[in-house]
Structures are given as C-alpha cells and as structure tokens.
Scaffold this motif. Structure first.
Motif, mmCIF file in Angstrom:
data_model
loop_
_atom_site.group_PDB
_atom_site.id
_atom_site.type_symbol
_atom_site.label_atom_id
_atom_site.label_comp_id
_atom_site.label_asym_id
_atom_site.label_seq_id
_atom_site.Cartn_x
_atom_site.Cartn_y
_atom_site.Cartn_z
ATOM 1 N N ARG A 1 0.789 -0.965 0.014
ATOM 2 C CA ARG A 1 0.014 0.113 0.128
ATOM 3 C C ARG A 1 0.876 1.149 0.018
ATOM 4 O O ARG A 1 0.271 2.358 -0.202
ATOM 5 C CB ARG A 1 -0.939 -0.096 1.292
ATOM 6 C CG ARG A 1 -0.127 -0.064 2.624
ATOM 7 C CD ARG A 1 -1.244 -0.120 3.599
ATOM 8 N NE ARG A 1 -0.733 0.153 5.008
ATOM 9 C CZ ARG A 1 -0.144 -1.053 5.539
ATOM 10 N NH1 ARG A 1 -0.379 -2.254 4.927
ATOM 11 N NH2 ARG A 1 0.515 -0.926 6.835
ATOM 12 N N SER A 2 2.176 1.162 0.020
ATOM 13 C CA SER A 2 2.809 2.265 0.090
ATOM 14 C C SER A 2 3.892 2.588 -1.109
ATOM 15 O O SER A 2 4.323 3.299 -1.294
ATOM 16 C CB SER A 2 4.353 2.034 1.075
ATOM 17 O OG SER A 2 3.849 1.918 2.598
ATOM 18 N N TYR A 3 3.610 1.769 -2.084
ATOM 19 C CA TYR A 3 3.862 1.766 -3.376
ATOM 20 C C TYR A 3 2.833 2.087 -4.678
ATOM 21 O O TYR A 3 1.651 1.651 -4.482
ATOM 22 C CB TYR A 3 4.753 0.554 -3.825
ATOM 23 C CG TYR A 3 6.067 0.369 -3.204
ATOM 24 C CD1 TYR A 3 6.102 0.005 -1.932
ATOM 25 C CD2 TYR A 3 7.087 1.028 -3.980
ATOM 26 C CE1 TYR A 3 7.432 -0.206 -1.342
ATOM 27 C CE2 TYR A 3 8.317 0.816 -3.253
ATOM 28 C CZ TYR A 3 8.561 0.002 -2.100
ATOM 29 O OH TYR A 3 9.681 0.094 -1.351
ATOM 30 N N VAL A 4 3.362 2.912 -5.580
ATOM 31 C CA VAL A 4 2.646 3.266 -6.600
ATOM 32 C C VAL A 4 2.827 2.015 -7.603
ATOM 33 O O VAL A 4 4.046 1.625 -7.821
ATOM 34 C CB VAL A 4 3.137 4.481 -7.420
ATOM 35 C CG1 VAL A 4 2.289 4.548 -8.667
ATOM 36 C CG2 VAL A 4 2.858 5.752 -6.374
ATOM 37 N N MET A 5 1.906 1.495 -8.020
ATOM 38 C CA MET A 5 2.014 0.190 -9.050
ATOM 39 C C MET A 5 1.660 0.643 -10.510
ATOM 40 O O MET A 5 0.820 1.292 -10.700
ATOM 41 C CB MET A 5 1.117 -0.843 -8.416
ATOM 42 C CG MET A 5 1.360 -1.217 -6.891
ATOM 43 S SD MET A 5 2.878 -2.117 -6.677
ATOM 44 C CE MET A 5 2.955 -3.278 -7.756
#
Length: 121
Positions: free
Chosen positions: A29-33
């Motif tokens: 949830r801490s990363y842009v995918m």
C-alpha cells in the motif's frame, strides 16, 4: 521483492485480457504500482500506473480509454484490464512498483518478470 505477473496469452484483435500482478516482499500500500511493456524490437514503454489508494491513475496515450488499471491492497495485487486489443498491443508486459508516481512512470524501483500478450489480426 517479487512482482509475479500473470494473465497473458493469445487473443484476437478486438478482444480482452486481464493481467494480474501479485506483489510480495514490500509494503504494497506504500507503493505506486504500474505496468510497462516491450514490443519486439522496441524499447520498454510506460503503459499505466495507479497511486497508493487508487485515486490517481495515469495512462499512456496509446492505451487510454481501452485499458484500466486497478489494485486491491488487501490482496497485494494490481490488475490491468485490456479491452479492444490491437495487434500493436503485442508485447511483454511488466509489472512495476515505485515510491512515487514519477518513479513508477519513468524509472520504477522494482520490476517483475514479464507476461507475453499476443494480439492476432
């Protein structure tokens, strides 16, 4: 970090495919995918990206209106729904992760293995 992409295959022009990417080893949830692709004989190019909460998405002009990126933070998975596929969409598609939208759309922090999408005319 592992980004496991799946869902590629052979489809006729005008058809649809849904790619999935299961992430592990990172705080999802801490990363842009996002997704990149590489067609035969061409350089890798950005396809789509989605922000941490899913409220911000970006697309390459060539796929806008046909592809939709989404994510399920409970399942650590990002998806790429591809509709109205064209032969020029044929490529190996890579799942990526970045700590910002800029990173995810230009120089991602992590890359997964690719999944091949072939669109026949």
């Amino acid at each position: 970090v592992q980004l496991q992409a799946s869902g590629g295959g052979l489809v006729q022009a005008g058809g649809s495919l849904r790619l999935s990417c299961a992430a592990s080893g990172l705080t999802f949830r801490s990363y842009v995918m996002g997704w990149f692709r590489q067609a035969p004989g061409k350089e890798r190019e950005f396809v789509a990206a989605i922000s941490w909460g899913g409220g911000n998405t970006q697309y390459a002009a060539s796929v806008k209106g046909r592809f939709t990126i989404s994510r399920d933070n409970a399942k650590n998975t990002v998806y790429l729904q591809m509709n109205s596929l064209k032969p020029e969409d044929t490529a190996v598609y890579f799942c990526v992760a970045g700590q910002s939208m800029v990173a995810a759309t230009t120089y991602p922090d992590y890359w997964g293995q690719g999944t091949l999408v072939t669109v026949s005319s």
